[in-house]
Design an enzyme around this catalytic site. Structure first.
Site, PDB file in Angstrom:
ATOM      1  N   ASN A 128      20.720  -5.177-124.365  1.00 36.93           N
ATOM      2  CA  ASN A 128      19.241  -5.809-124.725  1.00 36.93           C
ATOM      3  C   ASN A 128      19.028  -7.414-124.209  1.00 36.93           C
ATOM      4  O   ASN A 128      17.905  -7.935-123.902  1.00 36.93           O
ATOM      5  CB  ASN A 128      19.130  -5.991-126.161  1.00 36.93           C
ATOM      6  CG  ASN A 128      18.002  -6.492-126.785  1.00 36.93           C
ATOM      7  OD1 ASN A 128      16.858  -6.126-126.478  1.00 36.93           O
ATOM      8  ND2 ASN A 128      18.039  -7.574-127.377  1.00 36.93           N
ATOM      9  N   ASP A 216      24.736  -2.010-129.071  1.00 37.48           N
ATOM     10  CA  ASP A 216      24.539  -3.126-129.683  1.00 37.48           C
ATOM     11  C   ASP A 216      23.088  -3.324-129.929  1.00 37.48           C
ATOM     12  O   ASP A 216      22.276  -2.886-128.808  1.00 37.48           O
ATOM     13  CB  ASP A 216      25.163  -4.459-128.951  1.00 37.48           C
ATOM     14  CG  ASP A 216      24.965  -5.655-129.480  1.00 37.48           C
ATOM     15  OD1 ASP A 216      25.579  -5.821-130.715  1.00 37.48           O
ATOM     16  OD2 ASP A 216      24.261  -6.574-128.946  1.00 37.48           O
ATOM     17  N   HIS A 220      16.313  -3.374-130.936  1.00 38.19           N
ATOM     18  CA  HIS A 220      15.510  -4.348-130.176  1.00 38.19           C
ATOM     19  C   HIS A 220      15.412  -3.778-128.766  1.00 38.19           C
ATOM     20  O   HIS A 220      14.783  -4.418-127.789  1.00 38.19           O
ATOM     21  CB  HIS A 220      16.254  -5.709-130.110  1.00 38.19           C
ATOM     22  CG  HIS A 220      16.965  -6.430-131.318  1.00 38.19           C
ATOM     23  ND1 HIS A 220      15.754  -7.188-131.877  1.00 38.19           N
ATOM     24  CD2 HIS A 220      17.911  -6.104-132.169  1.00 38.19           C
ATOM     25  CE1 HIS A 220      16.367  -7.628-133.222  1.00 38.19           C
ATOM     26  NE2 HIS A 220      17.640  -6.944-133.209  1.00 38.19           N
ATOM     27  N   GLU A 240      23.623   0.197-133.309  1.00 44.18           N
ATOM     28  CA  GLU A 240      23.330  -0.614-134.418  1.00 44.18           C
ATOM     29  C   GLU A 240      22.245  -1.017-134.594  1.00 44.18           C
ATOM     30  O   GLU A 240      21.194  -1.646-134.121  1.00 44.18           O
ATOM     31  CB  GLU A 240      24.200  -2.125-133.675  1.00 44.18           C
ATOM     32  CG  GLU A 240      24.277  -3.316-135.044  1.00 44.18           C
ATOM     33  CD  GLU A 240      23.814  -4.478-134.505  1.00 44.18           C
ATOM     34  OE1 GLU A 240      24.165  -5.547-135.385  1.00 44.18           O
ATOM     35  OE2 GLU A 240      23.455  -4.497-133.336  1.00 44.18           O
TER      36      GLU A 240
HETATM   37  C1  ABC Z   1      26.266 -17.392-132.683  1.00 46.70           C
HETATM   38  C2  ABC Z   1      27.260 -18.169-133.217  1.00 46.70           C
HETATM   39  C3  ABC Z   1      27.424 -18.142-134.886  1.00 46.70           C
HETATM   40  C4  ABC Z   1      25.953 -18.776-135.363  1.00 46.70           C
HETATM   41  C5  ABC Z   1      24.971 -17.894-134.586  1.00 46.70           C
HETATM   42  C6  ABC Z   1      23.572 -18.604-135.094  1.00 46.70           C
HETATM   43  O1  ABC Z   1      24.828 -17.794-133.202  1.00 46.70           O
HETATM   44  O2  ABC Z   1      28.656 -17.484-132.937  1.00 46.70           O
HETATM   45  O3  ABC Z   1      28.470 -19.019-135.142  1.00 46.70           O
HETATM   46  O4  ABC Z   1      25.817 -18.589-136.779  1.00 46.70           O
HETATM   47  C7  ABC Z   1      26.532 -12.331-130.996  1.00 46.70           C
HETATM   48  C8  ABC Z   1      27.812 -12.935-131.281  1.00 46.70           C
HETATM   49  C9  ABC Z   1      27.421 -14.155-132.384  1.00 46.70           C
HETATM   50  C10 ABC Z   1      26.605 -15.239-132.045  1.00 46.70           C
HETATM   51  C11 ABC Z   1      25.390 -14.181-131.507  1.00 46.70           C
HETATM   52  C12 ABC Z   1      24.200 -15.135-131.162  1.00 46.70           C
HETATM   53  O5  ABC Z   1      25.584 -13.319-130.531  1.00 46.70           O
HETATM   54  O6  ABC Z   1      28.864 -12.126-131.866  1.00 46.70           O
HETATM   55  O7  ABC Z   1      28.760 -14.827-132.822  1.00 46.70           O
HETATM   56  O8  ABC Z   1      26.397 -16.041-133.033  1.00 46.70           O
HETATM   57  O9  ABC Z   1      24.330 -15.838-130.020  1.00 46.70           O
HETATM   58  C13 ABC Z   1      24.655  -7.786-132.922  1.00 46.70           C
HETATM   59  C14 ABC Z   1      26.147  -7.960-132.655  1.00 46.70           C
HETATM   60  C15 ABC Z   1      26.416  -9.489-132.849  1.00 46.70           C
HETATM   61  C16 ABC Z   1      25.865 -10.213-131.678  1.00 46.70           C
HETATM   62  C17 ABC Z   1      24.544  -9.724-131.315  1.00 46.70           C
HETATM   63  C18 ABC Z   1      23.935 -10.352-130.099  1.00 46.70           C
HETATM   64  C19 ABC Z   1      24.114  -8.512-131.784  1.00 46.70           C
HETATM   65  O10 ABC Z   1      26.747  -7.268-133.819  1.00 46.70           O
HETATM   66  O11 ABC Z   1      27.728  -9.780-133.139  1.00 46.70           O
HETATM   67  O12 ABC Z   1      26.270 -11.648-131.919  1.00 46.70           O
HETATM   68  O13 ABC Z   1      24.564  -9.655-128.906  1.00 46.70           O
HETATM   69  C20 ABC Z   1      20.435  -9.248-135.769  1.00 46.70           C
HETATM   70  C21 ABC Z   1      20.162  -8.404-134.777  1.00 46.70           C
HETATM   71  C22 ABC Z   1      21.838  -7.624-134.708  1.00 46.70           C
HETATM   72  C23 ABC Z   1      22.800  -8.566-134.342  1.00 46.70           C
HETATM   73  C24 ABC Z   1      22.794  -9.652-135.620  1.00 46.70           C
HETATM   74  C25 ABC Z   1      23.770 -10.759-135.273  1.00 46.70           C
HETATM   75  O14 ABC Z   1      21.215 -10.241-135.671  1.00 46.70           O
HETATM   76  O15 ABC Z   1      19.551  -7.283-135.092  1.00 46.70           O
HETATM   77  O16 ABC Z   1      21.633  -6.653-133.487  1.00 46.70           O
HETATM   78  N1  ABC Z   1      24.054  -8.054-134.215  1.00 46.70           N
HETATM   79  C26 ABC Z   1      18.235  -9.395-140.731  1.00 46.70           C
HETATM   80  C27 ABC Z   1      17.367  -8.527-139.307  1.00 46.70           C
HETATM   81  C28 ABC Z   1      18.670  -8.197-138.366  1.00 46.70           C
HETATM   82  C29 ABC Z   1      19.503  -9.276-137.963  1.00 46.70           C
HETATM   83  C30 ABC Z   1      20.230 -10.036-139.184  1.00 46.70           C
HETATM   84  C31 ABC Z   1      20.911 -11.243-138.937  1.00 46.70           C
HETATM   85  O17 ABC Z   1      18.801 -10.469-140.087  1.00 46.70           O
HETATM   86  O18 ABC Z   1      16.747  -7.577-139.978  1.00 46.70           O
HETATM   87  O19 ABC Z   1      18.145  -7.328-137.466  1.00 46.70           O
HETATM   88  O20 ABC Z   1      20.363  -8.684-137.122  1.00 46.70           O
HETATM   89  O21 ABC Z   1      20.393 -12.074-138.113  1.00 46.70           O
HETATM   90  C32 ABC Z   1      19.295  -7.401-145.403  1.00 46.70           C
HETATM   91  C33 ABC Z   1      17.995  -6.801-144.687  1.00 46.70           C
HETATM   92  C34 ABC Z   1      18.221  -7.003-143.085  1.00 46.70           C
HETATM   93  C35 ABC Z   1      18.556  -8.562-142.716  1.00 46.70           C
HETATM   94  C36 ABC Z   1      19.856  -8.951-143.559  1.00 46.70           C
HETATM   95  C37 ABC Z   1      20.163 -10.275-143.262  1.00 46.70           C
HETATM   96  O22 ABC Z   1      19.547  -8.843-145.010  1.00 46.70           O
HETATM   97  O23 ABC Z   1      17.679  -5.653-145.163  1.00 46.70           O
HETATM   98  O24 ABC Z   1      17.132  -6.473-142.369  1.00 46.70           O
HETATM   99  O25 ABC Z   1      18.946  -8.484-141.376  1.00 46.70           O
HETATM  100  O26 ABC Z   1      18.924  -7.368-146.629  1.00 46.70           O
HETATM  101 CA    CA Z   2      14.422  -6.052-126.299  1.00 50.07          CA
END
Ligand code: ABC
Ligand code: CA
Length: 495
Positions: A128, A216, A220, A240
């Protein structure tokens, strides 16, 4: 392997960088190798594809028959405001392997080692987005070339905007990440992008003998992209879809975008039901029932209680009884259990990323009580699946879970020959009891709890009652089978 072949599997999820240290003879990929691995440093700790092989006995010893590893593609290898891409999700070129984790031969060696043990190999794939340190000027051809991105034409990206989660078009077209590390959204409608990714994924799975993919950021990308991508991969795809919306998550199966998704809704149900002493069991029951009613194939959901984006289970609650109950829900409910590395070591350091990604080796891979609990849950699944034990003419995998009884603090559910009786009472300070009015077995028959191997008598009307002692045994989970089945399953020896 296809979805049918994955039914009944049990998956161990690991981070390549953090699961096992490189052996003395292996060339270090990180130099100098950090003496300790402090997750707050957000840098490489030295784990490789070859070092995973050294510890397969540990994974198989817990009864797992599949391993999911973090992404294998090349990442940006530069310092960022969030330090380094040790996690592997900052893929800038899916087509190239990540030299930090080894060579093409090393990845093949891991795949072969898993297959030699009869285990399946699952790889995490990121298509993505492509990272950039230059959020607002990222999509121009010069910047793209400098970043070493696979995509070098601006038309291969969606224009910059940050995601508004209340709008699905924005979720699909806008950017993940933030202005420190922007995750530029790839234009997955561009024909060059589509054909390049489809031929790549077919090659990747066949070259490395990959049996399944964890997709992943599946929500999105428009679902129709995945239908072709997953067909091109030729293997089981589990996406995911982060969030609690059951209808939306189920649409991935209903619309045939992919075989399945991670069980995020059930995760929230388990947290609500078992996350704290005297949690809200009715929330678990409600989510469980809606999951069963909405997903065409709940048996393919990936059931987890922690992962690399979420707090460690033991970070939120230290009561081990709650963890053991939650794990029975994770293993016996419809779906494929997925255990995140460190769960078996009771890792509690981790309110979230990056703390939930500590190296495993300081645990010495100890044979903990939780390790043994997981082993037993896997043993029970294997026994009941391979033996084909039936209840009302249906075996474990072909029966859907049914909730048999519940209160504010307890739930009993049946899946085929097994009846799980669970509680969120934790470690109660006074003795307590719970009765399941109709277990499904007839009065006067005998049942065995496969966790304690103790025998219980079924009372009038088919009732089973369990007690929770004020000390010692406490609010433990139960998994009942008929005595006849218990004898056939051999989990408790001769009973
Ligand atoms: C980096 C730093 C961190 C820092 C962050 C801001 O930036 O390392 O220290 O805190 C990768 C890395 C991360 C990195 C990120 C960004 O990239 O592993 O370390 O963080 O640079 C996947 C993977 C994840 C990965 C990515 C990106 C995607 O598993 O490890 O991160 O390739 C969203 C996405 C999801 C993603 C997740 C991290 O973020 O959709 O694909 N995971 C809401 C949204 C969700 C969203 C979530 C978190 O917030 O709906 O879509 O996920 O932001 C519930 C609700 C949910 C809600 C949650 C929080 O609460 O029902 O909808 O989710 O009640
Ligand atoms: Ca996209």
């Amino acid at each position: 392997a296809n979805a049918d072949q994955w039914k009944g599997k049990s998956i161990y999820q690991l981070f390549t960088d953090r699961f096992a240290p490189p052996s003395a003879t292996a060339p270090a990929r990180t130099s100098p190798l950090p003496e300790t691995c402090d997750p707050i440093q957000q840098t490489w700790c030295g784990g490789t594809w070859l070092s995973i092989i050294d510890k397969l006995d540990y994974i198989q010893g817990m009864g797992f028959d599949a391993v999911w590893i973090s992404p294998v593609s090349q990442n940006i290898d530069v310092y960022t405001p969030y330090n380094y891409a040790y996690h592997g999700y900052w893929v800038n070129d899916p087509l190239v392997l990540n030299p930090r984790f080894g060579s093409s031969d090393d990845l093949k060696a891991l795949s072969n080692a898993l297959h030699a043990r009869g285990m399946y190999f699952m790889v995490d794939v990121v298509v993505n987005n492509i990272p950039s340190l230059n959020a607002y000027d990222a999509v121009n051809s010069t910047a793209l070339k400098l970043d070493g991105s696979l995509w070098t034409d601006p038309s291969e990206f969606h224009p910059q905007c940050w995601i508004d989660y209340s709008n699905q078009t924005s979720v699909e077209n806008c950017w993940l990440g933030d202005d420190k590390v922007a995750l530029m959204d790839v234009n997955t409608e561009n024909p060059t992008v589509v054909s390049t990714l489809n031929s790549w994924i077919g090659n990747l799975t066949s070259t490395y003998g990959i049996d399944g993919l964890r997709i992943d950021a599946a929500k999105h990308v428009p679902g129709t992209f995945w239908t072709k991508f997953c067909a091109a991969s030729g293997v089981f795809c589990i996406g995911e879809v982060y969030g609690s919306d059951i209808d939306f998550a189920a649409s991935f199966q209903t619309e045939k975008w992919m075989d399945s998704v991670l069980g995020y809704p059930l995760y929230y149900g388990i947290v609500n039901g078992f996350g704290t002493p005297s949690g809200n069991m009715s929330s678990f029951v409600e989510i469980a029932q809606q999951t069963l009613a909405t997903f065409p194939q709940p048996g393919l959901l990936g059931n987890f209680i922690e992962n690399h984006d979420l707090p460690r289970w033991r970070n939120t609650t230290s009561d081990s009884q709650l963890a053991y109950n939650a794990m029975v829900a994770q293993f016996i409910f419809d779906g494929l259990p997925i255990v995140y590395y460190g769960q078996e070591q009771d890792f509690s350091h981790g309110a979230g990323d990056p703390y939930n990604r500590a190296a495993l080796w300081p645990s010495n891979y100890a044979n903990t009580t939780t390790y043994q609990h997981i082993r037993r849950l896997n043993d029970i699944r294997h026994a009941v699946i391979t033996n084909g034990t039936q209840f009302n003419g249906k075996n474990f995998l072909d029966s859907q879970t049914t909730i048999v009884a519940s209160t504010k603090t307890d739930v009993a559910f049946r899946k085929g020959p097994l009846l799980a009786v669970l509680t969120n009472r934790g470690s109660p300070s006074v003795a307590q009891a719970f009765g399941v009015p109709t277990s499904g077995w007839s009065a006067q028959s005998a049942v065995i709890d496969l966790l304690s191997c103790k025998q219980y008598a079924v009372g009038s009307g088919g009732a089973i009652s369990v007690s929770y002692a004020a000390s010692g045994y406490g609010g433990m989970p139960y998994i009942f089978v008929s005595q006849t089945d218990a004898a056939a399953l051999k989990i408790c020896g001769d009973v």
